[in-house]
Design an enzyme around this catalytic site. Structure first.
Site, PDB file in Angstrom:
ATOM      1  N   GLN A 129       0.855  -1.191   0.000  1.00 15.91           N
ATOM      2  CA  GLN A 129       0.000   0.000   0.000  1.00 15.91           C
ATOM      3  C   GLN A 129       0.886   1.235   0.000  1.00 15.91           C
ATOM      4  OE1 GLN A 129      -3.737  -0.045   2.434  1.00 15.91           O
ATOM      5  NE2 GLN A 129      -2.718   1.593   3.548  1.00 15.91           N
ATOM      6  N   GLY A 130       0.847   2.022  -1.066  1.00 12.87           N
ATOM      7  CA  GLY A 130       1.708   3.189  -1.204  1.00 12.87           C
ATOM      8  C   GLY A 130       0.996   4.466  -0.812  1.00 12.87           C
ATOM      9  N   SER A 132       2.041   6.475   2.572  1.00 20.85           N
ATOM     10  CA  SER A 132       2.930   7.368   3.321  1.00 20.85           C
ATOM     11  C   SER A 132       4.078   7.884   2.464  1.00 20.85           C
ATOM     12  CB  SER A 132       3.499   6.640   4.547  1.00 20.85           C
ATOM     13  OG  SER A 132       2.476   6.285   5.443  1.00 20.85           O
ATOM     14  N   SER A 164       5.118  -1.384   3.519  1.00 22.99           N
ATOM     15  CA  SER A 164       5.247  -2.764   4.000  1.00 22.99           C
ATOM     16  C   SER A 164       5.179  -3.760   2.849  1.00 22.99           C
ATOM     17  CB  SER A 164       4.136  -3.079   5.012  1.00 22.99           C
ATOM     18  OG  SER A 164       4.213  -2.225   6.129  1.00 22.99           O
ATOM     19  N   GLU A 247      -9.456  -2.331   7.010  1.00 20.86           N
ATOM     20  CA  GLU A 247      -8.167  -2.920   7.353  1.00 20.86           C
ATOM     21  C   GLU A 247      -8.048  -3.356   8.797  1.00 20.86           C
ATOM     22  OE1 GLU A 247      -4.337  -0.805   7.541  1.00 20.86           O
ATOM     23  OE2 GLU A 247      -5.468   1.027   7.757  1.00 20.86           O
ATOM     24  N   SER A 360      -0.506   6.707  13.305  1.00 21.03           N
ATOM     25  CA  SER A 360       0.107   6.816  14.624  1.00 21.03           C
ATOM     26  C   SER A 360      -0.951   6.986  15.715  1.00 21.03           C
ATOM     27  CB  SER A 360       1.080   8.001  14.663  1.00 21.03           C
ATOM     28  OG  SER A 360       0.362   9.217  14.563  1.00 21.03           O
ATOM     29  N   GLU A 362      -1.188   9.298  17.889  1.00 19.01           N
ATOM     30  CA  GLU A 362      -1.670  10.684  17.944  1.00 19.01           C
ATOM     31  C   GLU A 362      -2.781  10.918  16.929  1.00 19.01           C
ATOM     32  OE1 GLU A 362       2.305  10.338  19.663  1.00 19.01           O
ATOM     33  OE2 GLU A 362       1.482   9.739  17.720  1.00 19.01           O
TER      34      GLU A 362
END
Length: 380
Positions: A129-130, A132, A164, A247, A360, A362
């Protein structure tokens, strides 16, 4: 005060038949603990998923027209539960099965479904999965990777990071900017990219564990056919956000069951030590909360009533449980002569990444505050 009753996942006789057949299959075919060498482990996991697929246990909730069995998510939950009790619990292509496949089934064309879905089932075609980027980790509005239209193709330039399984992937669900400037969710488009396309460069990023779980990926004038756009150009934000709802349900269930197994092993290791009993009880209670919330999420996914942002609660609870269980395992087993890189230390280090990947901690708290609690966003 109004009490809102929310559903939980229910299992029927057909699910229990799947469970019985799966247990027999695992008893006969469990390949044993995977290799400590990461590339070898990936190869073993691919073989394991292919064997499960050949036996009819992969894609059980998919429509029959897509190569599935048309069952509910309860059948997939049975698979996760039983795999979580084996030495090989992980599905190597779970990004494809849990995230990308439901997205393509929702947004893709019939031709895309027939072309892209079959290889996901037996792990013959791994997906990554592209999303980030170096300047757009948890904030996808900051995406800078560009795609410009050139006839029947899109020409892509840019970079992704923390991707990943990129080293082993045949396909990438790639989010690119086709219009507008970074900082806006508008103008994003999602494409299915063949990772063997000229101009794609994959460089592994090694963790502290010296395992290349993820990579950075560079795109230099990479040409992707317009036929590989999932949804419509400019719909990328909506398409990408639909993957977030898919997901976390089965993925979190899989991880929760694995943590229960670790906790059971930990209880055996500490034996009758009274100083550990209270802490083990607290960990068991945390996992029970996570289990209940995960089954509720899966039920709402199955019924199509999942509340936006609610899977951030699953991710947040998973992070807290994962780090608490692994941290306590390390503390209760610490010895002056313990080798740092044994299995317990490995788990402790790996647990730190759970608060970063897939959004994340946050960001999850921000999503819960704005989408579930209705708190106002802070003015810039």
């Amino acid at each position: 005060m109004t009490t809102v009753l929310r559903p939980t996942l229910r299992f029927d006789d057909a699910d229990e038949d799947v469970r019985a057949r799966l247990r027999r299959f695992i008893d006969d075919h469990d390949p044993g603990r995977p290799s400590a060498d990461f590339p070898e482990r990936v190869a073993q996991l691919r073989q394991w998923q292919a064997a499960l697929c050949a036996a009819g246990f992969i894609g059980m909730s998919w429509p029959e027209s897509d190569g599935g069995q048309g069952r509910g998510l309860s059948a997939e939950a049975v698979l996760c539960e039983e795999l979580g009790r084996t030495t090989m619990p992980e599905l190597i292509n779970r990004i494809a099965l849990y995230t990308v496949a439901p997205m393509i089934q929702q947004w893709g064309t019939p031709e895309q479904r027939s072309r892209l879905l079959p290889g996901m089932l037996d792990a013959s075609e791994i997906w990554c999965q592209g999303f980030s980027e170096p300047s757009a980790g948890s904030d996808l509005a900051g995406i800078r990777t560009r795609a410009r239209r050139d006839g029947d193709d899109w020409v892509i330039n840019g970079q992704k990071v923390w991707t990943s399984r990129a080293l082993w992937s045949k396909w990438c669900a790639l989010l690119v900017r086709t219009d507008g400037e970074p900082g806006s969710h508008k103008g994003l488009t999602l494409v299915a990219l063949d990772m063997g396309t000229p101009g794609v460069t994959v460089r592994p990023l090694y963790q502290m564990l010296h395992e290349a779980h993820f990579s950075e990926v560079f795109f230099d004038d990479v040409r992707v056919p317009h036929a590989n756009v999932i949804g419509e150009p400019g719909q990328g934000w909506r398409v990408a956000m639909s993957t977030m709802g898919f997901e976390r349900g089965l993925f979190v269930l899989e991880r929760q069951i694995g943590l229960r197994r670790r906790l059971a092993v930990l209880a055996e290791q500490v034996g009758e030590r009274p100083d550990a009993h209270v802490k083990l009880g607290e960990l068991a209670a945390m996992l029970e909360v996570l289990r209940a919330h995960t089954y509720r999420t899966l039920a709402e996914q199955d019924l199509g009533i999942l509340e936006p942002g609610s899977t951030s609660v699953d991710k947040l609870l998973l992070t807290e449980c994962y780090q608490a269980v692994c941290g306590e395992a390390f503390d209760l087993n610490s010895q002056p002569d313990r080798l740092f890189m044994d299995e317990i230390a490995h788990d402790l280090i790996e647990a730190r990444s759970v608060s970063i990947y897939s959004g994340s901690t946050e960001i999850q708290r921000n999503v819960i505050g704005s989408q579930i609690l209705g708190l106002p966003r802070r003015a810039k």
